[in-house]
Design a protein around this motif. Structure first.
Motif, PDB file in Angstrom:
ATOM      1  N   LYS A   4       1.020  -1.078   0.191  1.00 34.98           N
ATOM      2  CA  LYS A   4       0.005   0.109  -0.155  1.00 34.98           C
ATOM      3  C   LYS A   4       0.855   1.158   0.071  1.00 34.98           C
ATOM      4  O   LYS A   4       0.552   2.288  -0.756  1.00 34.98           O
ATOM      5  CB  LYS A   4      -0.877  -0.026   1.145  1.00 34.98           C
ATOM      6  CG  LYS A   4      -2.155  -0.997   1.268  1.00 34.98           C
ATOM      7  CD  LYS A   4      -2.946  -0.993   2.423  1.00 34.98           C
ATOM      8  CE  LYS A   4      -4.094  -2.155   2.293  1.00 34.98           C
ATOM      9  NZ  LYS A   4      -4.707  -2.408   3.416  1.00 34.98           N
ATOM     10  N   ALA A   5       2.128   1.210   0.794  1.00 35.72           N
ATOM     11  CA  ALA A   5       2.836   2.323   0.633  1.00 35.72           C
ATOM     12  C   ALA A   5       3.524   2.576  -0.730  1.00 35.72           C
ATOM     13  O   ALA A   5       3.740   3.728  -1.080  1.00 35.72           O
ATOM     14  CB  ALA A   5       3.884   2.036   1.691  1.00 35.72           C
ATOM     15  N   GLU A   6       3.884   1.590  -1.281  1.00 38.25           N
ATOM     16  CA  GLU A   6       4.489   1.682  -2.620  1.00 38.25           C
ATOM     17  C   GLU A   6       3.266   2.204  -3.551  1.00 38.25           C
ATOM     18  O   GLU A   6       3.496   3.138  -4.655  1.00 38.25           O
ATOM     19  CB  GLU A   6       5.056   0.325  -3.204  1.00 38.25           C
ATOM     20  CG  GLU A   6       5.565   0.080  -4.536  1.00 38.25           C
ATOM     21  CD  GLU A   6       6.702   1.157  -4.835  1.00 38.25           C
ATOM     22  OE1 GLU A   6       7.177   1.391  -6.025  1.00 38.25           O
ATOM     23  OE2 GLU A   6       7.209   1.496  -3.787  1.00 38.25           O
ATOM     24  N   GLU A   7       2.215   1.494  -3.520  1.00 37.88           N
ATOM     25  CA  GLU A   7       1.079   2.383  -4.454  1.00 37.88           C
ATOM     26  C   GLU A   7       0.723   3.853  -3.990  1.00 37.88           C
ATOM     27  O   GLU A   7       0.477   4.385  -4.867  1.00 37.88           O
ATOM     28  CB  GLU A   7      -0.160   1.664  -4.238  1.00 37.88           C
ATOM     29  CG  GLU A   7      -0.250   0.129  -4.674  1.00 37.88           C
ATOM     30  CD  GLU A   7      -1.527  -0.498  -4.293  1.00 37.88           C
ATOM     31  OE1 GLU A   7      -2.510   0.183  -3.548  1.00 37.88           O
ATOM     32  OE2 GLU A   7      -1.774  -1.778  -4.850  1.00 37.88           O
ATOM     33  N   GLU A   8       0.819   4.020  -2.880  1.00 36.20           N
ATOM     34  CA  GLU A   8       0.814   5.622  -2.619  1.00 36.20           C
ATOM     35  C   GLU A   8       1.814   6.495  -2.881  1.00 36.20           C
ATOM     36  O   GLU A   8       1.770   7.573  -3.562  1.00 36.20           O
ATOM     37  CB  GLU A   8       0.688   5.734  -0.960  1.00 36.20           C
ATOM     38  CG  GLU A   8       0.712   7.305  -0.171  1.00 36.20           C
ATOM     39  CD  GLU A   8      -0.666   8.064  -0.774  1.00 36.20           C
ATOM     40  OE1 GLU A   8      -0.870   9.181  -0.801  1.00 36.20           O
ATOM     41  OE2 GLU A   8      -1.735   7.122  -1.488  1.00 36.20           O
ATOM     42  N   ARG A   9       3.159   5.817  -3.023  1.00 34.49           N
ATOM     43  CA  ARG A   9       4.362   6.453  -3.461  1.00 34.49           C
ATOM     44  C   ARG A   9       4.159   6.818  -5.138  1.00 34.49           C
ATOM     45  O   ARG A   9       4.417   7.889  -5.617  1.00 34.49           O
ATOM     46  CB  ARG A   9       5.626   5.878  -3.388  1.00 34.49           C
ATOM     47  CG  ARG A   9       6.807   6.365  -3.825  1.00 34.49           C
ATOM     48  CD  ARG A   9       8.126   5.438  -3.541  1.00 34.49           C
ATOM     49  NE  ARG A   9       8.009   4.556  -4.729  1.00 34.49           N
ATOM     50  CZ  ARG A   9       8.193   4.683  -5.893  1.00 34.49           C
ATOM     51  NH1 ARG A   9       8.563   5.805  -6.479  1.00 34.49           N
ATOM     52  NH2 ARG A   9       8.206   3.757  -6.756  1.00 34.49           N
ATOM     53  N   ARG A  10       3.764   5.629  -5.758  1.00 37.82           N
ATOM     54  CA  ARG A  10       3.469   5.832  -7.326  1.00 37.82           C
ATOM     55  C   ARG A  10       2.389   6.725  -7.366  1.00 37.82           C
ATOM     56  O   ARG A  10       2.470   7.457  -8.405  1.00 37.82           O
ATOM     57  CB  ARG A  10       3.081   4.403  -7.870  1.00 37.82           C
ATOM     58  CG  ARG A  10       4.291   3.328  -7.880  1.00 37.82           C
ATOM     59  CD  ARG A  10       3.871   1.976  -8.280  1.00 37.82           C
ATOM     60  NE  ARG A  10       4.995   1.116  -8.294  1.00 37.82           N
ATOM     61  CZ  ARG A  10       4.598  -0.206  -8.561  1.00 37.82           C
ATOM     62  NH1 ARG A  10       3.557  -0.670  -9.127  1.00 37.82           N
ATOM     63  NH2 ARG A  10       5.749  -1.076  -8.371  1.00 37.82           N
ATOM     64  N   ARG A  11       1.209   6.912  -6.610  1.00 34.73           N
ATOM     65  CA  ARG A  11       0.281   7.612  -7.221  1.00 34.73           C
ATOM     66  C   ARG A  11       0.652   9.215  -6.820  1.00 34.73           C
ATOM     67  O   ARG A  11       0.545  10.072  -7.691  1.00 34.73           O
ATOM     68  CB  ARG A  11      -0.949   7.512  -5.989  1.00 34.73           C
ATOM     69  CG  ARG A  11      -2.229   8.520  -6.471  1.00 34.73           C
ATOM     70  CD  ARG A  11      -3.179   8.151  -4.955  1.00 34.73           C
ATOM     71  NE  ARG A  11      -2.496   8.723  -3.681  1.00 34.73           N
ATOM     72  CZ  ARG A  11      -2.737  10.024  -3.502  1.00 34.73           C
ATOM     73  NH1 ARG A  11      -3.015  11.041  -4.179  1.00 34.73           N
ATOM     74  NH2 ARG A  11      -2.073  10.363  -2.365  1.00 34.73           N
ATOM     75  N   ARG A  12       1.468   9.313  -5.790  1.00 31.51           N
ATOM     76  CA  ARG A  12       2.064  10.854  -5.424  1.00 31.51           C
ATOM     77  C   ARG A  12       2.971  11.138  -6.802  1.00 31.51           C
ATOM     78  O   ARG A  12       3.176  12.204  -7.159  1.00 31.51           O
ATOM     79  CB  ARG A  12       2.611  11.006  -4.270  1.00 31.51           C
ATOM     80  CG  ARG A  12       1.825  10.979  -2.999  1.00 31.51           C
ATOM     81  CD  ARG A  12       2.467  10.870  -1.526  1.00 31.51           C
ATOM     82  NE  ARG A  12       1.491  10.774  -0.590  1.00 31.51           N
ATOM     83  CZ  ARG A  12       1.872  10.960   0.557  1.00 31.51           C
ATOM     84  NH1 ARG A  12       3.180  11.133   1.178  1.00 31.51           N
ATOM     85  NH2 ARG A  12       0.994  10.856   1.765  1.00 31.51           N
ATOM     86  N   ALA A  13       3.708  10.196  -7.226  1.00 34.24           N
ATOM     87  CA  ALA A  13       4.877  10.380  -8.192  1.00 34.24           C
ATOM     88  C   ALA A  13       3.945  10.675  -9.558  1.00 34.24           C
ATOM     89  O   ALA A  13       4.473  11.830 -10.336  1.00 34.24           O
ATOM     90  CB  ALA A  13       5.798   9.214  -8.596  1.00 34.24           C
TER      91      ALA A  13
END
Length: 454
Positions: A262-271
């Protein structure tokens, strides 16, 4: 989009479990069998919940049945995703072949009509010239000169000279008239050929459209299968590990993995949001620069903006509503060439830009996305319809690099994909095409006419 995940209480008996496994297998087989249809399978797979796993621990037979079932589900997920991917690639290749035939047919029809128009113009000019000759002969006396020569007289020598001149005028008029007739005949023949080519083009264009629909549906199913695999595989693997090893450790590891995911998904979303914001800012700056240039032109009108250079970033443009689709210099131009992978001499319908791996690809202008998926040797491919018979296409996109969906409206500079090396490719680059009237044209001249350079 992914299929819904349904959880249900775990049946306690081994016979019921076997029936459930059989039903799951039939559902998977049914999914693979429907890959040629226009929609994904309606029946979603049923996955065990953590409560099912806990209930199975108490009885060895139920535990073993659930282990077998979960392993089958994990294997089925991979098989479904692979089968869907292979089918999408097969239909994408068929779409590419059909579209290539339609492109060549459109270019043939356009060339025939251009030749017919050229011959018709020559015929018209020749007919006009023949008319001028006839008028000149009439002004010089025409047939009356011949009568004067026959009756003789002191001026017969002059009249014979005049007759010779008229004879040459007549010969020239006859040659011009013959040429006009020939060119008019050729123009009619070419027009008839173009009409027949147009009928063939209509059939080929429809066939390409049909193949595109099939390929798009298959691509959507492949994405759904991939999404389902990503959604359920980690949980199923954790449940399996829980059955064959310690529960507490496994469940803790699973929870940690979920937090990381989930943290990786959030990082990708913000990127992605940051990239979109950067693209929007770039568009605003380009529009402001264009507006300032227009205001500085005075009453005489401003000069067109200079085309961008080969190293420009994607989104660079001239305020014309068209922008550069990606960075990098041209590594292969438009026209017939030897394919660097297959070694076959064939038409290269676009230009290649040596962009870096996973860098941005943006829409060259506003329009509607009409295809997202595999496209034969072009690998992952996006096509945008800009209206009035104009389309742009983008090939060799990295796996997982699509950022738009079919039917989506995009503006010039919208992030649509990431650069890759899929399909027949020797390294990361963007293959960029411009389609006009059903055929392809050189993107360099097309974009240059709109103030965008490479």
């Amino acid at each position: 989009m992914s299929r819904s995940v349904v959880t249900a209480p775990r049946p306690r008996s081994a016979s019921t479990a076997r029936r459930r496994m059989l039903a799951t297998g039939l559902a998977i087989a049914g999914l693979i069998g429907t890959l040629v249809l226009d929609a994904p399978a309606a029946q979603a797979a049923t996955y065990p919940s953590w409560d099912d796993v806990v209930a199975a621990r108490g009885k060895e037979s139920a535990k073993q049945s659930q282990i077998v079932e979960i392993r089958g589900l994990i294997s089925g997920l991979a098989d479904d995703a692979e089968a869907a991917r292979a089918e999408a690639e097969r239909l994408g290749a068929e779409f590419e072949a059909a579209q290539r035939r339609a492109l060549r047919a459109a270019e043939k029809e356009q060339a025939l009509r251009k030749d017919a128009e050229d011959h018709a113009e020559v015929a018209e000019a020749s007919a006009a010239q023949a008319g001028r000759f006839a008028a000149q002969m009439a002004r010089s006396g025409g047939a009356d000169v011949t009568t004067s020569v026959i009756t003789g007289g002191e001026d017969a020598r002059d009249l014979l000279y005049d007759l010779g001149a008229l004879s040459k005028l007549s010969e020239q008029a006859e040659r011009v008239e013959t040429a006009a007739t020939t060119d008019a005949s050729v123009a009619r023949s070419l027009t008839n050929q173009a009409d027949r080519a147009a009928l063939e083009l209509k059939d080929l264009a429809q066939a390409a459209q049909d193949r595109m629909g099939e390929a798009q549906a298959a691509s959507d199913r492949a994405q759904a299968a991939y999404d389902e695999q990503e959604t359920n595989k980690s949980r199923l693997e954790a449940q399996l590990a829980s059955l064959v090893s310690g529960r507490a450790t496994t469940e803790a590891q699973y929870e940690m993995g979920e937090r990381i995911r989930k943290a990786e998904e959030e990082r990708r979303r913000r990127a992605l949001e940051a990239e979109l914001a950067r693209q929007a800012q770039q568009q605003r700056e380009a529009a402001a620069a264009a507006a300032a240039a227009n205001q500085g032109g005075g009453g005489g009108g401003s000069a067109p903006a200079a085309p961008s250079t080969g190293g420009s970033a994607p989104g660079a443009g001239s305020g014309s509503g068209w922008v550069r689709p990606a960075g990098g210099w041209i590594t292969s131009g438009y026209g017939v060439r030897v394919n660097p992978v297959s070694g076959v001499v064939r038409m290269h319908d676009g230009i290649d830009l040596g962009s870096g791996c996973s860098t941005a690809i943006v829409a060259a202008s506003s329009g509607t996305v009409d295809y997202v998926g595999p496209y034969g040797g072009y690998g992952n491919y996006v096509r945008i319809d800009h209206g009035n018979g104009v389309k742009t296409a983008y090939g060799h996109i990295v796996n997982g690099g699509f950022r738009v969906s079919p039917g989506q409206q995009v503006a010039a500079g919208t992030l649509i994909a990431l650069v890759g090396s899929t399909g027949n490719s020797t390294g990361c680059h963007l293959h960029f095409e411009t389609h006009v009237g059903g055929g392809t044209v050189d993107p360099v001249s097309f974009m240059g006419a709109r103030g965008v350079g490479f």
